[in-house]
Design a protein around this motif. Structure first.
Motif, PDB file in Angstrom:
ATOM      1  N   ASN A 221      12.394  -1.858  -5.675  1.00  0.00           N
ATOM      2  CA  ASN A 221      11.265  -1.550  -6.561  1.00  0.00           C
ATOM      3  C   ASN A 221      10.301  -0.663  -5.793  1.00  0.00           C
ATOM      4  O   ASN A 221      10.240  -0.712  -4.552  1.00  0.00           O
ATOM      5  CB  ASN A 221      10.558  -2.817  -7.033  1.00  0.00           C
ATOM      6  CG  ASN A 221       9.661  -2.558  -8.228  1.00  0.00           C
ATOM      7  OD1 ASN A 221       9.801  -1.551  -8.917  1.00  0.00           O
ATOM      8  ND2 ASN A 221       8.716  -3.451  -8.484  1.00  0.00           N
ATOM      9  N   LEU A 222       9.557   0.136  -6.535  1.00  0.00           N
ATOM     10  CA  LEU A 222       8.538   0.990  -5.936  1.00  0.00           C
ATOM     11  C   LEU A 222       7.410   1.146  -6.938  1.00  0.00           C
ATOM     12  O   LEU A 222       7.633   1.611  -8.061  1.00  0.00           O
ATOM     13  CB  LEU A 222       9.121   2.357  -5.569  1.00  0.00           C
ATOM     14  CG  LEU A 222       8.288   3.258  -4.641  1.00  0.00           C
ATOM     15  CD1 LEU A 222       9.178   4.304  -3.975  1.00  0.00           C
ATOM     16  CD2 LEU A 222       7.167   3.970  -5.393  1.00  0.00           C
ATOM     17  N   THR A 223       6.218   0.708  -6.541  1.00  0.00           N
ATOM     18  CA  THR A 223       5.028   0.873  -7.365  1.00  0.00           C
ATOM     19  C   THR A 223       3.938   1.511  -6.523  1.00  0.00           C
ATOM     20  O   THR A 223       3.958   1.435  -5.287  1.00  0.00           O
ATOM     21  CB  THR A 223       4.535  -0.476  -7.923  1.00  0.00           C
ATOM     22  OG1 THR A 223       4.196  -1.340  -6.843  1.00  0.00           O
ATOM     23  CG2 THR A 223       5.598  -1.122  -8.792  1.00  0.00           C
ATOM     24  N   VAL A 224       2.991   2.130  -7.194  1.00  0.00           N
ATOM     25  CA  VAL A 224       1.905   2.798  -6.479  1.00  0.00           C
ATOM     26  C   VAL A 224       0.614   2.600  -7.259  1.00  0.00           C
ATOM     27  O   VAL A 224       0.597   2.622  -8.496  1.00  0.00           O
ATOM     28  CB  VAL A 224       2.217   4.302  -6.284  1.00  0.00           C
ATOM     29  CG1 VAL A 224       2.466   5.010  -7.605  1.00  0.00           C
ATOM     30  CG2 VAL A 224       1.135   5.003  -5.495  1.00  0.00           C
ATOM     31  N   ASP A 225      -0.473   2.347  -6.527  1.00  0.00           N
ATOM     32  CA  ASP A 225      -1.802   2.328  -7.111  1.00  0.00           C
ATOM     33  C   ASP A 225      -2.681   3.266  -6.284  1.00  0.00           C
ATOM     34  O   ASP A 225      -2.181   4.004  -5.437  1.00  0.00           O
ATOM     35  CB  ASP A 225      -2.359   0.903  -7.173  1.00  0.00           C
ATOM     36  CG  ASP A 225      -2.346   0.196  -5.823  1.00  0.00           C
ATOM     37  OD1 ASP A 225      -2.698   0.836  -4.805  1.00  0.00           O
ATOM     38  OD2 ASP A 225      -1.996  -1.001  -5.776  1.00  0.00           O
ATOM     39  N   LYS A 226      -3.966   3.249  -6.493  1.00  0.00           N
ATOM     40  CA  LYS A 226      -4.835   4.199  -5.807  1.00  0.00           C
ATOM     41  C   LYS A 226      -5.032   3.896  -4.331  1.00  0.00           C
ATOM     42  O   LYS A 226      -5.547   4.741  -3.590  1.00  0.00           O
ATOM     43  CB  LYS A 226      -6.196   4.270  -6.510  1.00  0.00           C
ATOM     44  CG  LYS A 226      -6.123   4.923  -7.888  1.00  0.00           C
ATOM     45  CD  LYS A 226      -7.503   5.123  -8.482  1.00  0.00           C
ATOM     46  CE  LYS A 226      -7.418   5.872  -9.803  1.00  0.00           C
ATOM     47  NZ  LYS A 226      -8.762   6.136 -10.376  1.00  0.00           N
ATOM     48  N   LYS A 227      -4.605   2.743  -3.901  1.00  0.00           N
ATOM     49  CA  LYS A 227      -4.789   2.369  -2.500  1.00  0.00           C
ATOM     50  C   LYS A 227      -3.520   2.383  -1.665  1.00  0.00           C
ATOM     51  O   LYS A 227      -3.572   2.595  -0.451  1.00  0.00           O
ATOM     52  CB  LYS A 227      -5.429   0.974  -2.424  1.00  0.00           C
ATOM     53  CG  LYS A 227      -6.865   0.935  -2.935  1.00  0.00           C
ATOM     54  CD  LYS A 227      -7.469  -0.429  -2.700  1.00  0.00           C
ATOM     55  CE  LYS A 227      -8.942  -0.451  -3.144  1.00  0.00           C
ATOM     56  NZ  LYS A 227      -9.561  -1.789  -2.910  1.00  0.00           N
ATOM     57  N   ALA A 228      -2.358   2.158  -2.289  1.00  0.00           N
ATOM     58  CA  ALA A 228      -1.147   1.997  -1.480  1.00  0.00           C
ATOM     59  C   ALA A 228       0.107   2.216  -2.312  1.00  0.00           C
ATOM     60  O   ALA A 228       0.088   2.124  -3.551  1.00  0.00           O
ATOM     61  CB  ALA A 228      -1.107   0.610  -0.854  1.00  0.00           C
ATOM     62  N   VAL A 229       1.196   2.497  -1.596  1.00  0.00           N
ATOM     63  CA  VAL A 229       2.538   2.488  -2.170  1.00  0.00           C
ATOM     64  C   VAL A 229       3.198   1.180  -1.745  1.00  0.00           C
ATOM     65  O   VAL A 229       3.177   0.822  -0.559  1.00  0.00           O
ATOM     66  CB  VAL A 229       3.375   3.684  -1.674  1.00  0.00           C
ATOM     67  CG1 VAL A 229       4.801   3.587  -2.191  1.00  0.00           C
ATOM     68  CG2 VAL A 229       2.750   4.993  -2.105  1.00  0.00           C
ATOM     69  N   HIS A 230       3.783   0.472  -2.706  1.00  0.00           N
ATOM     70  CA  HIS A 230       4.398  -0.831  -2.454  1.00  0.00           C
ATOM     71  C   HIS A 230       5.907  -0.710  -2.662  1.00  0.00           C
ATOM     72  O   HIS A 230       6.361  -0.300  -3.730  1.00  0.00           O
ATOM     73  CB  HIS A 230       3.817  -1.886  -3.388  1.00  0.00           C
ATOM     74  CG  HIS A 230       2.312  -1.897  -3.432  1.00  0.00           C
ATOM     75  ND1 HIS A 230       1.546  -2.451  -2.429  1.00  0.00           N
ATOM     76  CD2 HIS A 230       1.435  -1.374  -4.340  1.00  0.00           C
ATOM     77  CE1 HIS A 230       0.263  -2.308  -2.714  1.00  0.00           C
ATOM     78  NE2 HIS A 230       0.163  -1.651  -3.872  1.00  0.00           N
ATOM     79  N   VAL A 231       6.668  -1.057  -1.642  1.00  0.00           N
ATOM     80  CA  VAL A 231       8.113  -0.849  -1.656  1.00  0.00           C
ATOM     81  C   VAL A 231       8.831  -2.173  -1.424  1.00  0.00           C
ATOM     82  O   VAL A 231       8.513  -2.900  -0.475  1.00  0.00           O
ATOM     83  CB  VAL A 231       8.538   0.160  -0.570  1.00  0.00           C
ATOM     84  CG1 VAL A 231      10.054   0.354  -0.573  1.00  0.00           C
ATOM     85  CG2 VAL A 231       7.822   1.488  -0.760  1.00  0.00           C
ATOM     86  N   ASP A 232       9.787  -2.479  -2.293  1.00  0.00           N
ATOM     87  CA  ASP A 232      10.713  -3.585  -2.079  1.00  0.00           C
ATOM     88  C   ASP A 232      12.085  -2.987  -1.785  1.00  0.00           C
ATOM     89  O   ASP A 232      12.537  -2.071  -2.496  1.00  0.00           O
ATOM     90  CB  ASP A 232      10.800  -4.475  -3.320  1.00  0.00           C
ATOM     91  CG  ASP A 232       9.497  -5.202  -3.597  1.00  0.00           C
ATOM     92  OD1 ASP A 232       9.218  -6.203  -2.919  1.00  0.00           O
ATOM     93  OD2 ASP A 232       8.746  -4.747  -4.492  1.00  0.00           O
ATOM     94  N   CYS A 233      12.766  -3.508  -0.755  1.00  0.00           N
ATOM     95  CA  CYS A 233      14.001  -2.891  -0.312  1.00  0.00           C
ATOM     96  C   CYS A 233      14.860  -3.903   0.428  1.00  0.00           C
ATOM     97  O   CYS A 233      14.432  -5.030   0.689  1.00  0.00           O
ATOM     98  CB  CYS A 233      13.700  -1.702   0.597  1.00  0.00           C
ATOM     99  SG  CYS A 233      12.695  -2.129   2.045  1.00  0.00           S
TER     100      CYS A 233
END
Length: 309
Positions: free
Chosen positions: A236-248
């Motif tokens: 999964n990969l999500t992004v908001d105004k503060k960070a990119v969040h990655v599940d791998c």
């Protein structure tokens, strides 16, 4: 924001988009190439032999090699016109119609009265193909060359054959410069397999589609619903105004790249989730992610907009 590869319905299908047989300069017949990829666990391949006169412009209908759990996309590696270094263009076209008209390209040397690279790329895209700038490092491609292929959907970020054969497998530099000029591009990892050296099963795409069907796969490729890898999986990969969040799957580094020198990494041991801050990307309209595992293998997301820009 989430990328379409992780939000739209469907499953991930593993495929190689750059493959050669003995219809051009590979050493195996098409049936054997397909058998090997199927037995290696691939869900699909595109047979992309060199579409050039010395090989009689091969564009094989590979539908006979489809079977339960395995399919094929029609394609070719197109050649026409000269790059700035005087050598012939190499343009990957996946999803070509079987009656795609040959160019005037008798051999691997440019000749007068033939289409330019940009022209044949545009003609192939108009015919419905997914167009990729192939192995820019291997080709000695300039930025001006790459800019000229305005019909491209993607750039090869990794070409396993070029990496194994001459240590010129990358395409990230060209890709990132084009992204910073505002180009809307994705990236693919491929084999460029000929089976004449260890050039196979080293880079592939994971395409999110509702079924393992040529039309569904091609639509997903054109819509960017995929990621590329040498082995690690992006979950999964999500992004908001503060960070990119990655599940791998297990990783030692999760890196975000952007415009210019913009880059930020999180390092660790056996990481399956990481959040990378966006404080260094104030002037970058685009971002992309690279995941690195303990063996040095990589996975790459497609580029996506920076919500903090």
């Amino acid at each position: 924001m989430s990328l379409s590869a992780f939000t739209q319905p469907g499953s991930f299908w593993r495929g190689n988009l750059h493959t050669h047989s003995n219809l051009s300069d590979g050493c195996l017949d098409p049936a054997e190439v397909c058998r090997r990829y199927k037995d290696e666990g691939y869900d699909f391949i595109a047979l992309t032999d060199h579409f050039i006169g010395i090989y009689k412009y091969p564009l094989l209908d590979t539908s006979e090699f489809r079977s339960e759990g395995f399919t094929t996309l029609l394609g070719a590696e197109l050649h026409s016109g000269a790059m700035e270094n005087g050598e012939l263009w190499h343009i990957l076209a996946v999803g070509l119609p079987a009656d795609f008209a040959p160019s005037n390209s008798p051999a691997f040397v440019p000749v007068d009265d033939q289409e330019t690279g940009p022209e044949i790329a545009a003609r192939a895209r108009d015919a419905g193909a997914f167009i990729t700038v192939a192995h820019p490092h291997w080709s000695g491609m300039t930025l001006a060359d790459a800019r000229s292929i305005t019909a491209a959907h993607a750039v090869e970020i990794y070409n396993h054959g070029s990496e194994m054969g001459c240590d010129r497998g990358g395409g990230a530099h060209v890709l990132d410069l084009l992204l910073s000029e505002g180009r809307d591009l994705t990236l693919i990892a491929t084999d460029d397999a000929h089976f004449t050296e260890p050039d196979h099963f080293g880079g592939w795409v994971m395409v999110k589609a509702p079924e393992n069907d040529p039309d569904a796969l091609l639509d997903a490729l054109k819509n960017g619903a995929f990621y590329s890898t040498q082995g690690p999986e992006l979950r999964n990969l999500t992004v908001d105004k503060k960070a990119v969040h990655v599940d791998c799957t297990s990783a030692v580094s999760v890196i975000v790249q952007g415009h210019g020198s913009g880059a930020r990494a999180v390092h660790g041991h056996s990481m399956t989730r990481a959040s990378v801050p966006l404080d260094r990307f104030y002037n970058s309209p685009w971002l992309r992610v690279t995941v690195l595992d303990a063996s040095g293998k990589r996975a790459w997301s497609n580029p996506f907009p920076n919500p903090s820009f």
